[in-house]
Design an enzyme around this catalytic site. Structure first.
Site, PDB file in Angstrom:
ATOM      1  N   HIS E  40      19.927  -0.538  40.679  1.00 48.92           N
ATOM      2  CA  HIS E  40      20.546  -0.044  39.450  1.00 48.92           C
ATOM      3  C   HIS E  40      19.478  -0.218  38.367  1.00 48.92           C
ATOM      4  O   HIS E  40      18.309  -0.399  38.707  1.00 48.92           O
ATOM      5  CB  HIS E  40      21.824  -0.857  39.156  1.00 48.92           C
ATOM      6  N   HIS E  42      18.250  -0.842  33.851  1.00 51.68           N
ATOM      7  CA  HIS E  42      18.530  -1.306  32.499  1.00 51.68           C
ATOM      8  C   HIS E  42      17.532  -0.717  31.499  1.00 51.68           C
ATOM      9  O   HIS E  42      16.424  -0.339  31.861  1.00 51.68           O
ATOM     10  CB  HIS E  42      18.418  -2.843  32.419  1.00 51.68           C
ATOM     11  N   GLU E 129      18.428  -7.835  28.762  1.00 52.15           N
ATOM     12  CA  GLU E 129      18.694  -6.972  29.916  1.00 52.15           C
ATOM     13  C   GLU E 129      19.821  -5.991  29.571  1.00 52.15           C
ATOM     14  O   GLU E 129      19.805  -4.823  29.969  1.00 52.15           O
ATOM     15  CB  GLU E 129      19.104  -7.868  31.076  1.00 52.15           C
TER      16      GLU E 129
END
Lengths: 140, 140, 140, 140, 140, 140
Positions: E40, E42, E129
């Site tokens: 995934h 950020h 993050e």
């Protein structure tokens, strides 16, 4: 399928709201502390909104790299770290954020019309002067 | 050249979502944790958008000093550091943020109509209740 | 290699700053508009900072899932959508954000001390009451 | 009295902009660094705007609990902490944020049409990819 | 007169938290959804804090142009629009944000030690993050 | 129980980084675009951190109303909507944000020392020049 892309750019500049044809009192009454002598300044945020059909091949509404180039060359490089009152576009125009917004729209319109960004329109220019104060212009 | 000014104001208030004509169960089903007894609260942000022609002399769309006076007197002074349920405007109305938004619009509309802010319309009132939750009302 | 993790949690609550042992005048002089009858409220943001050695295997300083569970159970579930003045922890204590901050620190300290989060300390609790107002407590 | 509710949801995902039918050069020319091998990622923010009459009894425009359930089940649970290129919705579609925005609109439209959220329309889906970059789709 | 400069940089990247030496179950138990296959991502924000005497002539604590060059060359160009798991620095290290933070500190330390930025120390590296999640490392 | 209060204040000002004793080339080399003639400007955010024992009666660390008065009178009224280069404090000092930060600390220190805010220390002054750029000074 018409979609919209909004993209934000930043520059820092100073200005003083002052109209030469007004008396000192009129200027003070009209612009308040924004008329203080020697100017003041802001971190301006410019948000440009482009609208168009999403290209079925690329999945994009606009060539963002070219949009960035156009805005950086025409707007950010022109205004960043300058005094707006010294800009030639404000020689006969008070550098309010309304006028700045309209001026940016006028400079970007031909870039969109020239077609280099793809089949996309300039929908709106929005300028944030402070975090509590913003202006929009969408053309006539 | 019609442009828009949006200006943000802040106040902190408490409220409880509860309708007298409903049973406790209906209230709980309708409002969930917002129906908790004794209320809770928010830092509300009110964004007022005004639209009008940019004055060719002043370069401004609206007298911002007068707009600030009007909003601070009619809205912020009324609601800041209060319990909305005790406000007379919410005597017969649940103080949801939808109703708050409409109420602010109704209080500011006559200020705009009276003309003191210049030839400018009240375009929209937007209220942020939390950073993930906002409401808008633009009149009927 | 000691590193720090800071994690933010959100809740909305109301409070009224009022000390029973004070006269109305003293309360008003001490707390100003925060003493307004019937209370007001805020979107509180709690930032918990944990510090410890980075585990050479996992690369983490703290078990974040367990930290979330602990804060959600002990803090967010307790305060969210409530009136702080009704909380038993504020029966004899004015619910200022300083006292809230200290109270949260006292509730989380034993969770850290119990070791379930890993070999990590509670370094600091910070509470934002509004975007311009925050408080910190780091223990004694 | 038609009002609007906008609500924000968050998820973190990765993607790579790459069209199988293009050569490497075409991909690089079209997508620039977004075509970098092995992908990259964002903290996406999805803002869903619903519009409708404010219910004169409840003072609400939309059942927010049900809206949250619908978005969390259909959108957040599907995309959060995933690689968008592996999602079946992007098997034949490049996972640009334009396409993501349209996809979210298509998934939520039937939820609104089914009526469970109340007499309210899906007005707009807006996705922020970064703090300087956002996309909107309002249907055809 | 020792002062501090903090400067923020941005990059977008993907990662997957996964330790080769762990079983699938251990990975899942340790990293939860951050262990999801295919990763995934950020929008990372890196804040570098430099501390030193304010130069009595220039009024500055640090040569900010050179700091920008150093961070952009060593950090942003390396990580932006990449998959952190493919970076050679994470060949034997899980790309947690703790490890990323320490890695950035280690890459910038020699730049500060070499003296080109002026008589200024690297005080701290902080990495956000998500908007609710940040990490700090200040050296050993 | 020592706690900390941080409070943010805002002003907009212009400045030009330029040292009279330097040649044009030295100024350009030292300050880059911040040396552009006619100046530029920023929305400055000043965060003042005060630390002290939480008063067991009031639950407060500092008289915030008096802190606001002191900062508004001494700092905001002095700098807001001005050109920092014209301020007498910068007659012989370049108006870098480092120097601004130190100057604000020097003006507020005697206010804290005079005791009117309660038994509380000035811990730190932090000034944000842009959203990516901030400075801190905590005294000598």
């Amino acid at each position: 399928m018409r979609a919209y892309l909004s993209r934000r750019y930043h520059f820092s500049a100073s200005h003083r709201l002052h109209r030469g044809a007004y008396s000192e009192e009129q200027n003070r009454a009209t612009y308040g502390k924004c008329n203080n002598p020697h100017g003041h300044g802001h971190n301006y945020i410019v948000e440009v909104t482009a609208g168009g059909q999403v290209d079925p091949e690329t999945g994009m509404v606009c060539d963002m790299v070219k949009l960035d180039e156009a805005v950086r060359k025409n707007i950010v490089a022109r205004y960043d770290h300058t005094n707006l009152n010294r800009d030639e576009g404000f020689r006969d125009l008070v550098p309010t954020t309304e006028n700045l917004c309209i001026g940016i729209h006028k400079m970007l319109s031909p870039v969109f019309a020239a077609g280099g960004l793809g089949p996309v329109d300039l929908v709106r220019v929005r300028v944030e002067e402070t975090e509590n104060n913003s202006f929009e212009y969408a053309g006539d």
